[in-house]
Design a protein around this motif. Sequence first.
Motif, PDB file in Angstrom:
ATOM      1  N   LEU A 150     -71.102  37.623 -29.162  1.00  0.00           N
ATOM      2  CA  LEU A 150     -71.587  38.873 -30.021  1.00  0.00           C
ATOM      3  C   LEU A 150     -70.173  39.782 -30.186  1.00  0.00           C
ATOM      4  O   LEU A 150     -69.418  39.874 -29.108  1.00  0.00           O
ATOM      5  CB  LEU A 150     -72.367  39.563 -29.328  1.00  0.00           C
ATOM      6  N   LYS A 151     -70.123  40.316 -31.214  1.00  0.00           N
ATOM      7  CA  LYS A 151     -68.893  41.316 -31.573  1.00  0.00           C
ATOM      8  C   LYS A 151     -69.577  42.334 -32.118  1.00  0.00           C
ATOM      9  O   LYS A 151     -70.302  42.440 -33.416  1.00  0.00           O
ATOM     10  CB  LYS A 151     -67.694  40.485 -32.283  1.00  0.00           C
ATOM     11  N   ASP A 186     -67.837  41.094 -27.085  1.00  0.00           N
ATOM     12  CA  ASP A 186     -66.820  41.618 -27.587  1.00  0.00           C
ATOM     13  C   ASP A 186     -67.052  43.064 -28.129  1.00  0.00           C
ATOM     14  O   ASP A 186     -67.570  43.137 -29.109  1.00  0.00           O
ATOM     15  CB  ASP A 186     -65.783  40.908 -28.612  1.00  0.00           C
ATOM     16  N   SER A 187     -66.877  44.330 -27.238  1.00  0.00           N
ATOM     17  CA  SER A 187     -67.187  45.534 -27.677  1.00  0.00           C
ATOM     18  C   SER A 187     -66.430  46.210 -28.944  1.00  0.00           C
ATOM     19  O   SER A 187     -66.859  47.380 -29.540  1.00  0.00           O
ATOM     20  CB  SER A 187     -67.563  46.505 -26.615  1.00  0.00           C
ATOM     21  N   SER A 210     -65.390  42.168 -22.536  1.00  0.00           N
ATOM     22  CA  SER A 210     -64.251  42.712 -22.968  1.00  0.00           C
ATOM     23  C   SER A 210     -64.194  43.652 -23.976  1.00  0.00           C
ATOM     24  O   SER A 210     -65.280  44.138 -24.930  1.00  0.00           O
ATOM     25  CB  SER A 210     -63.123  41.805 -23.447  1.00  0.00           C
ATOM     26  N   ARG A 211     -63.084  44.302 -24.253  1.00  0.00           N
ATOM     27  CA  ARG A 211     -62.755  45.674 -25.083  1.00  0.00           C
ATOM     28  C   ARG A 211     -63.985  46.587 -25.374  1.00  0.00           C
ATOM     29  O   ARG A 211     -64.389  47.114 -26.365  1.00  0.00           O
ATOM     30  CB  ARG A 211     -62.531  44.956 -26.630  1.00  0.00           C
ATOM     31  N   PHE A 212     -64.281  47.243 -24.020  1.00  0.00           N
ATOM     32  CA  PHE A 212     -65.481  48.132 -23.806  1.00  0.00           C
ATOM     33  C   PHE A 212     -64.777  49.442 -23.811  1.00  0.00           C
ATOM     34  O   PHE A 212     -63.620  49.445 -23.394  1.00  0.00           O
ATOM     35  CB  PHE A 212     -66.531  47.722 -22.821  1.00  0.00           C
ATOM     36  N   GLN A 234     -61.514  45.672 -20.108  1.00  0.00           N
ATOM     37  CA  GLN A 234     -61.524  46.410 -21.281  1.00  0.00           C
ATOM     38  C   GLN A 234     -60.255  45.803 -22.236  1.00  0.00           C
ATOM     39  O   GLN A 234     -60.788  45.381 -23.435  1.00  0.00           O
ATOM     40  CB  GLN A 234     -60.987  47.888 -20.726  1.00  0.00           C
ATOM     41  N   HIS A 235     -59.219  45.378 -21.499  1.00  0.00           N
ATOM     42  CA  HIS A 235     -58.093  44.703 -22.364  1.00  0.00           C
ATOM     43  C   HIS A 235     -57.961  43.247 -21.866  1.00  0.00           C
ATOM     44  O   HIS A 235     -58.085  43.169 -20.488  1.00  0.00           O
ATOM     45  CB  HIS A 235     -56.861  45.486 -22.249  1.00  0.00           C
ATOM     46  N   ILE A 236     -57.538  42.662 -22.642  1.00  0.00           N
ATOM     47  CA  ILE A 236     -57.482  41.030 -22.069  1.00  0.00           C
ATOM     48  C   ILE A 236     -56.193  40.772 -21.607  1.00  0.00           C
ATOM     49  O   ILE A 236     -55.141  40.893 -22.241  1.00  0.00           O
ATOM     50  CB  ILE A 236     -57.873  39.956 -23.205  1.00  0.00           C
ATOM     51  N   THR A 237     -56.022  40.595 -20.268  1.00  0.00           N
ATOM     52  CA  THR A 237     -54.838  40.509 -19.511  1.00  0.00           C
ATOM     53  C   THR A 237     -55.038  39.781 -18.256  1.00  0.00           C
ATOM     54  O   THR A 237     -56.061  39.620 -17.707  1.00  0.00           O
ATOM     55  CB  THR A 237     -54.310  42.068 -19.194  1.00  0.00           C
TER      56      THR A 237
END
Length: 480
Positions: A150-151, A186-187, A210-212, A234-237
């Motif tokens: 879901l995005k 994916d927020s 991720s990306r919340f 929050q960031h993909i790393t």
Amino acid sequence: MAIKRRDLLIKILISLFLIFDHGESSYSGVGSYDDEILQMASIKSSFLNRDSISSSSHVHRVVHQKSWSSREHHVIDYGADPTGKSDSTEALQQAIFDVFRSPIDGHLMQGVTNLGGAEVHLDGGTYIINRPLRLPEVNGGNFMIHGGSLKASDNFPTDRHLIELWSSSDSPISYEYITLKDLLLDSNFRGGGISIVNSVRITVENCYISRFTTNGILIKGGHETYISNSFIGQHITVGGDLREKDFSGVGINVAGNDNAITDVVIFSAAIGVLVEGQANVLTGVHCYNKATGLGGIGIYLKSPGFTQNRILNCYLDFTGIVMDDPVQVQISNSFFLGNAQIKIKSLKGVAKGVSIINNMFSGDYSGVPIVGLDEREAPFTRIDQVVVDRNSVRGMKLRSTAARGSVWGNGTIWTVDFSEVLLFPNRIKNVQYTLHAGKLKVFPKHVLRDLSGNAVTVESDVPVSATIHVAVDQSSDGYI
């Protein structure tokens, strides 16, 4: 030839049924269209069986369609776009609503309808949604959402979550035994991932969030939410990110009781796990969300005065643990890397029933203690049953509530200074010492003279060459 004519007749009958029912929608999952298709397939199958025809080519042509009573809801059947090119909010929401219209099969908790193991299957697709996927106001449980991504769209509300389990009803428990599994959320830097409010026995398993900007997962009220085998950031790393100083949000926000977080990685967020409830347990959690030196906290126990939480077998990777006025906390068998430490913060000077034992600490020899005290708001004055002991330390300063030491001297005064080891300043509540002397012409009298500054001083009445062995303990005001 007879078989070919019979097959042709069957195809004509099926075509007629399709023509007559061309306007019937299967979107709701309820209606005559699916039933008639199944009926025609059944008729064809019965003809083949009656004539004892076993050809595999005929058997494989039988079409299996979901009947109205099926509890497995595939979102593609509702018109959802698995490519993520168009919005699928309405289709996904309808699939969820249809789950709650499944036949009732008894109850779970009082007032919570048993949905019989119904499933919303995302069919391995990626779906764009422009608002949260909400459960109906009808209390229910025993169903699953799983198997896709879901995005959030670019106009998704920034104060909401992609999936929300909460109801505006007056019932104290809205949902029970719901599973969210095998999901990538994916927020899109607009809000959070999952919100679980006033729900019990919820499972979140094998999810990548991720990306919340707010919370990866929020648990509020209710109890017994189990989160396991998931990755949140929050960031993909994988660490060493140049954006790390700007990481924000909370990986998992636990504002409730009796929850468990097991085998979870928090790879970027200002706070990895924030706990504001009691009787929660964290096991196998790996936090490298934001380094302590950049203002990050791995695990924050923010339930002062009544904590009652356990942190077991976790990995704090360049980020540490903070706890406010802790009461009944256990931290054990965990690994702290890169000067990661445990900070005990005083709000009203309370620290009771705290065990920090059997952990490993590794640092860069810059003098960072394994456990630190933050007394900026108030000094610790109510301390009882605090045990910091049996920890393995390399490259950091050892701190403990129990210590042993020895010193040799030829005179009348011996002092063993524990100030560099003991956790609490100027606090020694229990002392045991032995004065070991060689052959003497006289038997010296000796006494414990002073404990100030966490240093033990023993004095004798006559000069003597002797070694004093001392054991001290800060953990309790006394023993019965």
